[in-house]
Motif scaffolding. Sequence first.
Motif, PDB file in Angstrom:
ATOM      1  N   ALA A 318       0.841  -1.193   0.000  1.00 36.73           N
ATOM      2  CA  ALA A 318       0.000   0.000   0.000  1.00 36.73           C
ATOM      3  C   ALA A 318       0.876   1.242   0.000  1.00 36.73           C
ATOM      4  N   LEU A 319       0.543   2.168  -0.865  1.00 40.72           N
ATOM      5  CA  LEU A 319       1.194   3.464  -0.899  1.00 40.72           C
ATOM      6  C   LEU A 319       0.259   4.483  -0.265  1.00 40.72           C
ATOM      7  N   ALA A 320       0.631   4.993   0.891  1.00 37.36           N
ATOM      8  CA  ALA A 320      -0.139   6.034   1.571  1.00 37.36           C
ATOM      9  C   ALA A 320       0.606   7.356   1.459  1.00 37.36           C
ATOM     10  N   GLY A 321      -0.050   8.415   1.896  1.00 33.87           N
ATOM     11  CA  GLY A 321       0.563   9.733   1.785  1.00 33.87           C
ATOM     12  C   GLY A 321       1.862   9.860   2.543  1.00 33.87           C
ATOM     13  N   HIS A 322       1.982   9.121   3.670  1.00 30.00           N
ATOM     14  CA  HIS A 322       3.167   9.266   4.511  1.00 30.00           C
ATOM     15  C   HIS A 322       3.834   7.936   4.834  1.00 30.00           C
ATOM     16  N   GLY A 323       3.598   6.931   4.025  1.00 35.10           N
ATOM     17  CA  GLY A 323       4.252   5.663   4.303  1.00 35.10           C
ATOM     18  C   GLY A 323       3.946   4.608   3.265  1.00 35.10           C
ATOM     19  N   ILE A 324       4.888   3.683   3.091  1.00 30.67           N
ATOM     20  CA  ILE A 324       4.714   2.516   2.230  1.00 30.67           C
ATOM     21  C   ILE A 324       4.678   1.290   3.132  1.00 30.67           C
ATOM     22  N   PHE A 325       3.664   0.449   2.967  1.00 26.86           N
ATOM     23  CA  PHE A 325       3.418  -0.669   3.872  1.00 26.86           C
ATOM     24  C   PHE A 325       3.175  -1.937   3.070  1.00 26.86           C
TER      25      PHE A 325
END
Length: 389
Positions: A318-325
């Motif tokens: 998952a690519l989020a605004g403040h992190g890759i998980f």
Amino acid sequence: MGSPALSPRPLLSALAAGATSLGCVLALSAAPASAAKPAPTSPTPMVLPTYSTSVVGISPQAAAKTTASGKTIRSLTMDNGKFYVGHGDYLENSGPTKVSTFDPVTRTFAESGLTAPTEEITTYRKINGKMYAPWTDPTGSATAKQGFSTNASGVWTNEYKAPAEHVYDVASLNGSDLWMVGSAKNVVGTKGGAAAYRSTNGGATWSLVSKDTSVTETGYERYYWAAALNGKMYMQAQGVTEDPPVRVFDGSRWTSLAMTPCHAVEARSVEVFKGLILCPNYLKGLIAFDGRKMTPVLPMTYGNVRDFDIPGDGYIYALAGHGIFRSADGLTWQGLAQTPDLAWSIGVHNGTIYLGQRLNATIVKLDGLNVNARTATTATTTCKKPRGC
């Protein structure tokens, strides 16, 4: 058509701005009426490592778009060793849009030979080993049928299938049918409304099977995603002023669920993984929805999830605004890296994370991180509270 009168991007911003908290608000115990209530708090986000990036390619197809937003790499979807590159701009009408690929090994771009009649390809969907590109905002006549581009026949073709105004997603319930969802065309006495179409004969004919609109129609009513889970198809309209329920089709009849698991306005931010529909909710963060209950699994502290990738290594990324998980079960998530500036889409290949960027037609890779070799030493996050985070 190319009408910019309504788009998902202003809606996304409005929903995010309207959220009462940017993090998981912890449930507070009851207090006397006269006591001052403590302010809600957000969890402290895990500290994620920072990695440099290297440019691996600049898409000539995206670079040729006439608007800055049109040069945004909106999705990277792997098929046969190459990423299909979603790009375009349906706010400013930068279409039509070429179906093109990026080879991460040779670092070269190639065209399929097909130009899709859409201002933007927001996402690609892979169904039964075939690729589908929904026409987010068709460029064709307002009276013509619209649909998607696909290589289902062995070569890329444009498929004009139903009287849709927008087609945001393509899905299959049982592997033999096809669905496309978006909005219907405006006709006399109606502004269209959210519309779902289904074909049970290989795409030869299509039927309108679900529709949602407002009592006083605005033209903003749309289905932005459709997801098949455990033999049922799920969708929920956005832009309906009366807050429509989740629509559920089990193969023979429709039912409804009075909840809102997803606020997604782009199909690329909705994925099915390990018996869960994963999608962003702008009050709760990333949600895992099993068809009955919603479980927050990543707080809004990390920003909205923009894009997913399922590369076949046992994880979803998952690519989020403040992190890759990443996650192996959809519930427990491992933080991998801080999100670099301009990152807008994600693709993983042979352990390397590739990121499509905003506004500049550029694809980069994260340097110094190989997820195939990474051990589970990074902090994990999950939400197990009865009321969610």
